[in-house]
Scaffold this active site. Structure first.
Site, PDB file in Angstrom:
ATOM      1  N   ASP A  11       0.809  -1.226   0.000  1.00 27.62           N
ATOM      2  CA  ASP A  11       0.000   0.000   0.000  1.00 27.62           C
ATOM      3  C   ASP A  11       0.840   1.272   0.000  1.00 27.62           C
ATOM      4  O   ASP A  11       0.446   2.291   0.576  1.00 27.62           O
ATOM      5  CB  ASP A  11      -0.981   0.003   1.190  1.00 27.62           C
ATOM      6  CG  ASP A  11      -1.857  -1.236   1.190  1.00 27.62           C
ATOM      7  OD1 ASP A  11      -2.177  -1.730   0.097  1.00 27.62           O
ATOM      8  OD2 ASP A  11      -2.187  -1.723   2.290  1.00 27.62           O
ATOM      9  N   GLN A  33       2.146  -6.063  -3.260  1.00 28.26           N
ATOM     10  CA  GLN A  33       2.619  -6.156  -1.866  1.00 28.26           C
ATOM     11  C   GLN A  33       3.904  -5.337  -1.698  1.00 28.26           C
ATOM     12  O   GLN A  33       4.109  -4.382  -2.427  1.00 28.26           O
ATOM     13  CB  GLN A  33       2.819  -7.618  -1.443  1.00 28.26           C
ATOM     14  CG  GLN A  33       1.522  -8.393  -1.257  1.00 28.26           C
ATOM     15  CD  GLN A  33       0.932  -8.931  -2.544  1.00 28.26           C
ATOM     16  OE1 GLN A  33       1.600  -9.548  -3.334  1.00 28.26           O
ATOM     17  NE2 GLN A  33      -0.342  -8.713  -2.772  1.00 28.26           N
TER      18      GLN A  33
HETATM   19  P1  GDP Z   1      -0.746   0.242  -3.566  1.00 23.40           P
HETATM   20  O1  GDP Z   1      -1.355  -1.034  -3.099  1.00 23.40           O
HETATM   21  O2  GDP Z   1       0.711   0.318  -3.319  1.00 23.40           O
HETATM   22  O3  GDP Z   1      -1.105   0.556  -5.001  1.00 23.40           O
HETATM   23  O4  GDP Z   1      -1.399   1.379  -2.674  1.00 23.40           O
HETATM   24  P2  GDP Z   1      -2.967   1.522  -2.290  1.00 23.40           P
HETATM   25  O5  GDP Z   1      -3.697   1.978  -3.495  1.00 23.40           O
HETATM   26  O6  GDP Z   1      -3.445   0.309  -1.604  1.00 23.40           O
HETATM   27  O7  GDP Z   1      -2.882   2.630  -1.171  1.00 23.40           O
HETATM   28  C1  GDP Z   1      -2.388   3.899  -1.421  1.00 23.40           C
HETATM   29  C2  GDP Z   1      -3.510   4.911  -1.136  1.00 23.40           C
HETATM   30  O8  GDP Z   1      -2.950   6.195  -1.021  1.00 23.40           O
HETATM   31  C3  GDP Z   1      -4.523   5.005  -2.260  1.00 23.40           C
HETATM   32  O9  GDP Z   1      -5.769   5.303  -1.709  1.00 23.40           O
HETATM   33  C4  GDP Z   1      -4.026   6.171  -3.108  1.00 23.40           C
HETATM   34  O10 GDP Z   1      -5.055   6.836  -3.803  1.00 23.40           O
HETATM   35  C5  GDP Z   1      -3.449   7.072  -2.049  1.00 23.40           C
HETATM   36  N1  GDP Z   1      -2.282   7.864  -2.458  1.00 23.40           N
HETATM   37  C6  GDP Z   1      -1.280   7.528  -3.315  1.00 23.40           C
HETATM   38  N2  GDP Z   1      -0.347   8.493  -3.328  1.00 23.40           N
HETATM   39  C7  GDP Z   1      -0.757   9.446  -2.482  1.00 23.40           C
HETATM   40  C8  GDP Z   1      -0.195  10.689  -2.036  1.00 23.40           C
HETATM   41  O11 GDP Z   1       0.881  11.099  -2.440  1.00 23.40           O
HETATM   42  N3  GDP Z   1      -0.911  11.390  -1.101  1.00 23.40           N
HETATM   43  C9  GDP Z   1      -2.106  10.969  -0.615  1.00 23.40           C
HETATM   44  N4  GDP Z   1      -2.721  11.722   0.274  1.00 23.40           N
HETATM   45  N5  GDP Z   1      -2.670   9.808  -1.015  1.00 23.40           N
HETATM   46  C10 GDP Z   1      -1.989   9.058  -1.924  1.00 23.40           C
HETATM   47  P1  IMO Z   2      -0.821  -4.251  -2.213  1.00 23.66           P
HETATM   48  O1  IMO Z   2      -0.366  -4.799  -3.545  1.00 23.66           O
HETATM   49  C1  IMO Z   2      -0.892  -4.673   2.129  1.00 23.66           C
HETATM   50  C2  IMO Z   2      -0.829  -8.733   3.761  1.00 23.66           C
HETATM   51  C3  IMO Z   2      -2.080  -9.184   4.491  1.00 23.66           C
HETATM   52  C4  IMO Z   2      -1.471 -10.151   5.496  1.00 23.66           C
HETATM   53  C5  IMO Z   2      -0.357 -10.803   4.705  1.00 23.66           C
HETATM   54  C6  IMO Z   2      -0.736 -12.150   4.088  1.00 23.66           C
HETATM   55  O2  IMO Z   2      -2.130  -3.556  -2.278  1.00 23.66           O
HETATM   56  O3  IMO Z   2       0.257  -3.462  -1.577  1.00 23.66           O
HETATM   57  P2  IMO Z   2      -2.289 -12.827   2.056  1.00 23.66           P
HETATM   58  O4  IMO Z   2      -3.737 -12.565   1.790  1.00 23.66           O
HETATM   59  O5  IMO Z   2      -1.384 -12.291   0.990  1.00 23.66           O
HETATM   60  O6  IMO Z   2      -1.993 -14.270   2.349  1.00 23.66           O
HETATM   61  O7  IMO Z   2      -1.975 -12.038   3.407  1.00 23.66           O
HETATM   62  O8  IMO Z   2      -0.029  -9.891   3.662  1.00 23.66           O
HETATM   63  N1  IMO Z   2      -1.066  -8.233   2.387  1.00 23.66           N
HETATM   64  C7  IMO Z   2      -1.038  -6.947   2.041  1.00 23.66           C
HETATM   65  N2  IMO Z   2      -0.887  -5.843   2.792  1.00 23.66           N
HETATM   66  N3  IMO Z   2      -1.001  -4.549   0.788  1.00 23.66           N
HETATM   67  C8  IMO Z   2      -1.126  -5.647   0.014  1.00 23.66           C
HETATM   68  O9  IMO Z   2      -1.121  -5.584  -1.336  1.00 23.66           O
HETATM   69  C9  IMO Z   2      -1.185  -6.909   0.633  1.00 23.66           C
HETATM   70  N4  IMO Z   2      -1.326  -8.178   0.185  1.00 23.66           N
HETATM   71  C10 IMO Z   2      -1.229  -8.978   1.266  1.00 23.66           C
HETATM   72  O10 IMO Z   2      -2.723  -8.107   5.119  1.00 23.66           O
HETATM   73  O11 IMO Z   2      -0.876  -9.455   6.555  1.00 23.66           O
HETATM   74 MG    MG Z   3      -2.841  -1.718  -1.820  1.00 23.51          MG
END
Ligand code: GDP
Ligand code: IMO
Ligand code: MG
Length: 427
Positions: free
Chosen positions: A13, A224
């Site tokens: 994330d 991840q």
């Molecule tokens: P990913 O799994 O690595 O693609 O990340 P996620 O999408 O799960 O989580 C990142 C969150 O932060 C999302 O809701 C994005 O829209 C938001 N986001 C990404 N970059 C920024 C930033 O620079 N500032 C803020 N405030 N939000 C961001």
């Molecule tokens: P993105 O691509 C954050 C975490 C789960 C759990 C562990 C194992 O959005 O960054 P799983 O379902 O993979 O067997 O869970 O890994 N986890 C993540 N945490 N972002 C992800 O993906 C994740 N994918 C798995 O929360 O702790």
């Molecule tokens: Mg994510």
């Protein structure tokens, strides 16, 4: 030709989806190669939010070939849902998507097994998984009893492998009061989905290799983060795939000499969903501030994310493991308003300073912090380093120094526009 990997550097994330979307402007192909719909990659384009769990985040860019490579585990229902959504919005008409015939298929018993583990009923440690069946599907893959996408179109092969796999799990499921699914029912359930995705199924190795031969610009979209890597993360609190940059080569079928740039996606603080050690975690007002301001709730499960200070010990080691050539710093705007910021520059374990990430005891290390002054100015409209408040610039400089890696991009908000690129890895 340039091949650029985009890799999460913490516990997921970090903003990979957003950065892939930005860099995909200059890409001709975007490939996902590990994990599955445990991922949730969020893009915000002109204020409109889109979340992808499987389909590469390059799909919203015209003329980008998107590939789901062999190292993925695919829940066909989720893939079909994403395809339907993209079709309804017209995106699919102009999009190119291919799905590897060798990717493994997530089946109903994988979801059952994931749930049993999380309920402490399977003998494995609960890790706070996303309950998407990812771990059990990889278990069947490594156990050499998995179903691959290409098997779906060979009825006899499918029936025979599936019967064997279900036979393997039957005692375990039945002992725990579950009904083991019947092969015929599973087949009846997945065949319509298999039919729907068939036009996309290909030998993606040949497809990616042709792109490399044609000198295309290729982006590798990691899921991840490195601290969730099955070998290098906080085992057993990890996901079931390799998430480090090197995994791209295995998951795609490509030599390491082809990867030119590795961009580490680094959040300006740290978050984690699920269980496991997190040295800089904050269970106080500062952690809540990050959660509220950064909307730190999981894109896949909606769970509140644990938040904490930036950990430079981890980031530096991760840059080494990844061979990072640059870092993309995301969510810098979230730190605005905090009076004083802390960066973890070392750990103490049982009172002794240590210079490693310990294999045992990470849950009890005491972080050694370096304090930095915060800033109050809204930076969400800043589009260059020069416009940043002096303390925000100093914070970034300190990250570069401590993580031993330059910055190529800074993100100051969720929208595509709220970004400035210092050094485009494709150029
Ligand atoms: P990913 O799994 O690595 O693609 O990340 P996620 O999408 O799960 O989580 C990142 C969150 O932060 C999302 O809701 C994005 O829209 C938001 N986001 C990404 N970059 C920024 C930033 O620079 N500032 C803020 N405030 N939000 C961001
Ligand atoms: P993105 O691509 C954050 C975490 C789960 C759990 C562990 C194992 O959005 O960054 P799983 O379902 O993979 O067997 O869970 O890994 N986890 C993540 N945490 N972002 C992800 O993906 C994740 N994918 C798995 O929360 O702790
Ligand atoms: Mg994510």
């Amino acid at each position: 030709m340039t091949v650029v990997g985009v890799i999460g550097s913490q516990w997921g994330d970090e903003g990979k989806g957003k950065v892939v979307d930005i860099l995909a402007e200059d890409a001709e192909m975007v490939v996902r190669y590990q994990g599955g719909n445990n991922a949730g990659h969020t893009l915000v384009v002109n204020g409109k939010k889109v979340i992808f769990h499987l389909i590469p985040s390059g799909i919203l860019r015209d003329d980008v070939e998107c590939v789901l490579a062999s190292g993925l585990v695919i829940d066909l229902r989720v893939l079909v849902e994403e395809l339907d959504t993209l079709q309804a919005s017209g995106v699919l008409d102009n999009a190119s998507l291919t799905l590897s015939e060798k990717a493994h298929v997530i089946l109903p018993h994988h979801l059952m097994l994931d749930k049993l583990r999380e309920q402490s009923k399977s003998g494995s440690v609960p890790v706070g998984s996303t309950l998407r069946g990812i771990g059990p599907c990889y278990e069947d893959k490594i156990g050499r009893r998995g179903i691959r996408i290409g098997d779906l179109y060979k009825p006899e092969i499918l029936q025979s492998i599936l019967e064997g796999t279900l036979e393997y799990w039957r005692p375990m499921l039945e002992q725990r009061g579950e009904t083991c699914p019947k092969a015929d029912d599973v087949i009846a359930q997945i065949m319509p989905l298999a039919k729907r995705v068939r036009p996309y199924v290909k030998d993606t190795v040949g497809f990616v290799q042709s792109a490399l031969k044609a000198n295309k610009q290729v982006l590798l979209e990691g899921a991840q983060g490195v601290m969730l890597d099955i070998d290098h993360g906080t085992y057993p609190f990890v996901t079931s795939s390799n998430t480090i940059s090197g995994a791209a080569c295995a998951g795609i079928g490509m030599g390491p000499t082809k990867v030119d740039e590795v961009v580490a996606i680094v959040k300006a603080y740290v978050t984690r969903v699920g269980d496991g050690p997190f040295p800089t975690e904050l269970n106080d007002a500062n952690g809540q501030y990050m959660r509220d301001k950064g909307h730190e709730y999981g894109s896949t499960t909606g769970r509140p994310r644990r938040c904490g200070w930036f950990d430079a010990v981890i980031a530096k080691r991760v840059n080494e493991i990844n061979g990072s050539t640059a870092m993309a710093i995301t969510k810098l705007d979230v730190l605005t308003g905090l009076k004083e910021l802390q960066i973890c520059i070392g750990y103490k374990l049982d009172g002794e300073e240590i210079d490693t990430i310990p294999m045992h005891g990470l849950e009890r290390v005491e972080p050694i912090y370096k304090s930095m002054p915060g800033w109050d100015e809204d930076i969400s409209n800043v589009r260059s380093l020069a416009e940043l408040p002096v303390h925000a610039k100093a914070y970034l400089d300190e990250l570069v120094r401590l993580c031993d890696c330059p910055i190529c991009l800074v993100s100051v908000g969720p929208d595509r526009d709220q970004t400035f690129v210092l050094n485009n890895p494709f150029k």
